[in-house]
Design an enzyme around this catalytic site. Sequence first.
Site, PDB file in Angstrom:
ATOM      1  N   HIS A  66      49.876 -68.298   3.824  1.00 40.15           N
ATOM      2  CA  HIS A  66      49.148 -69.135   4.801  1.00 40.15           C
ATOM      3  C   HIS A  66      48.986 -70.555   4.289  1.00 40.15           C
ATOM      4  O   HIS A  66      48.721 -71.461   5.048  1.00 40.15           O
ATOM      5  CB  HIS A  66      47.775 -68.520   5.141  1.00 40.15           C
ATOM      6  CG  HIS A  66      46.755 -68.663   4.059  1.00 40.15           C
ATOM      7  ND1 HIS A  66      46.846 -67.977   2.866  1.00 40.15           N
ATOM      8  CD2 HIS A  66      45.644 -69.417   3.962  1.00 40.15           C
ATOM      9  CE1 HIS A  66      45.815 -68.318   2.106  1.00 40.15           C
ATOM     10  NE2 HIS A  66      45.077 -69.186   2.750  1.00 40.15           N
ATOM     11  N   LYS A  95      40.504 -65.440  -3.808  1.00 38.81           N
ATOM     12  CA  LYS A  95      39.899 -66.321  -4.809  1.00 38.81           C
ATOM     13  C   LYS A  95      40.108 -67.788  -4.439  1.00 38.81           C
ATOM     14  O   LYS A  95      39.179 -68.582  -4.420  1.00 38.81           O
ATOM     15  CB  LYS A  95      40.603 -66.017  -6.144  1.00 38.81           C
ATOM     16  CG  LYS A  95      39.893 -66.403  -7.371  1.00 38.81           C
ATOM     17  CD  LYS A  95      40.757 -66.090  -8.600  1.00 38.81           C
ATOM     18  CE  LYS A  95      40.915 -64.607  -8.872  1.00 38.81           C
ATOM     19  NZ  LYS A  95      41.568 -64.356 -10.192  1.00 38.81           N
ATOM     20  N   LYS A 107      51.069 -63.348  -7.876  1.00 41.38           N
ATOM     21  CA  LYS A 107      50.852 -62.834  -9.239  1.00 41.38           C
ATOM     22  C   LYS A 107      52.158 -62.313  -9.792  1.00 41.38           C
ATOM     23  O   LYS A 107      53.007 -61.825  -9.032  1.00 41.38           O
ATOM     24  CB  LYS A 107      49.833 -61.688  -9.198  1.00 41.38           C
ATOM     25  CG  LYS A 107      49.209 -61.386 -10.529  1.00 41.38           C
ATOM     26  CD  LYS A 107      48.220 -62.462 -10.897  1.00 41.38           C
ATOM     27  CE  LYS A 107      47.223 -62.091 -11.924  1.00 41.38           C
ATOM     28  NZ  LYS A 107      45.997 -62.891 -11.747  1.00 41.38           N
TER      29      LYS A 107
HETATM   30  N1  GLU Z   1      45.462 -65.728 -14.042  1.00 39.47           N
HETATM   31  C1  GLU Z   1      44.315 -66.442 -13.605  1.00 39.47           C
HETATM   32  C2  GLU Z   1      43.613 -65.686 -12.486  1.00 39.47           C
HETATM   33  O1  GLU Z   1      43.717 -64.498 -12.388  1.00 39.47           O
HETATM   34  C3  GLU Z   1      44.621 -67.895 -13.278  1.00 39.47           C
HETATM   35  C4  GLU Z   1      45.572 -68.125 -12.155  1.00 39.47           C
HETATM   36  C5  GLU Z   1      46.030 -69.581 -12.003  1.00 39.47           C
HETATM   37  O2  GLU Z   1      45.531 -70.426 -12.702  1.00 39.47           O
HETATM   38  O3  GLU Z   1      46.893 -69.795 -11.148  1.00 39.47           O
HETATM   39  O4  GLU Z   1      42.862 -66.238 -11.736  1.00 39.47           O
END
Ligand code: GLU
Length: 472
Positions: A66, A95, A107
Amino acid sequence: MPDKHYSFFGAVEKSFDKAAKFTKWEKGILEQIKECNAVFQMRFPLKRDDGNIEVIEAYRVQHSHHKAPCKGGIRFAAEVNQDEVMALAALMTYKCAIVNVPFGGGKGGIRINPKKYSPYELEKITRRYTAELIKKNFIGPGTDVPAPDYGTGEREMAWILDTYSAMHPGEIDAAGCVTGKPVTQGGVRGRREATGLGVFFGLREVCNMPDIMKKLGLTTGVEGKRVVVQGLGNVGYHSAKFFQDAGAKIVGLAEYEGAIWSDKGLDVDEVFNHRKKTGSILDFPGANNFEKNGDALEMDCDILIPAALENVINGENAPRVKAKIIGEAANGPLTPDADDVFGKKGTLVVPDMYLNAGGVTVSYFEWLKNLSHVRYGRLEKRFAENLNTHILGQMEELSGKRVKENEREFIMHGPDEVDLVYSGLEETMIAATHEIMNTWKNNPAIPDMRTAAYVVAINKVGTSYAELGIFP
Ligand code: GLU
């Protein structure tokens, strides 16, 4: 043992469904938000230092398109699997929405125990993984931007950038293809401690809410709070350190080889150095060893901070957890069964997808720095110092008094990069805490803070989809 009835992604979906009821979105939009948009599963060979060939299993999941780019870390762990990476990518979407970072969730994961590989082998794995991402257009400053996660750090991010740049000669924004880089390679000051600092800012804000603290039977403020931290990696170490610096007492620390406690409080740096020297957290002078490291989670304390992996608190051990507040510094440390237990007990669970958002927030600052090609503070630092000096001079002249030397330095100081990053993070975490708490207060039927956080996230992603329209 984790609960049997949910996979990790299933647990995220369950929390999502629990919250979706409190939103206005139609079923189709909710389905679109919930699903993973793209899953890339790969296998590639690694020639080990001993000459043997090993097949490496790896993933990159883009949960939501999005907004672009997708954003989220890359994890190196022996337990990595597709379900886990999907769950973690979904958490990234929510998040980012909660902290108003304009990214979709992503991820990555490589199924290896990094401790069993030499640095040269790890470099080969990281570079090959990056090449696979490039081949499928799964990395780039505008498409998908990885970052560190469990088992990875600045070194791996530098390898990713180097591989990407080598294969994109002349791409002026190449540094924005990955965040969490060393400062010398386009990283931003403050990124290393960002997640731990965000955990601290978030929990401090909650502890400063008198009504919430009263309900928990705790005094307002962080000072004097008894804190247990599980995991002394980047996130756990920095969370513990910021709490200690703010006057909290770290009464328990746990790592995978064992756990220790002391009612008098543990000095985080001393424990860290002891572990480095002896190879174990156990037998720290003046502290007591727990029999099992899981016992630390059940220790009497005010705030428990699980800062390692998922599923550590579940239906089995949750009834024995005595903490009044659980701050989820890790992603997914509680199972849905644990949530149910804490809901009944009245324990406040401060959820991962908001509490550990400090990492991605500062990653956003790093990405912006890379795209703007200028260090934060470079333009305004001297101007602010000149102005402050002038204002101070005028005040002293008019009042006929002189400000104390240490105050003088503080007032005159113009912002460095790290000052701007810290204050940007502080503002982000404070605003997100209030948005979630207000959503919760305004709808008393919302059962817990995690559900309130999901409601905030779903509303933002939903609005984004609704305004984008759905491509015909
Ligand atoms: N791995 C971290 C998380 O789970 C940081 C992700 C990032 O900075 O893109 O939020």
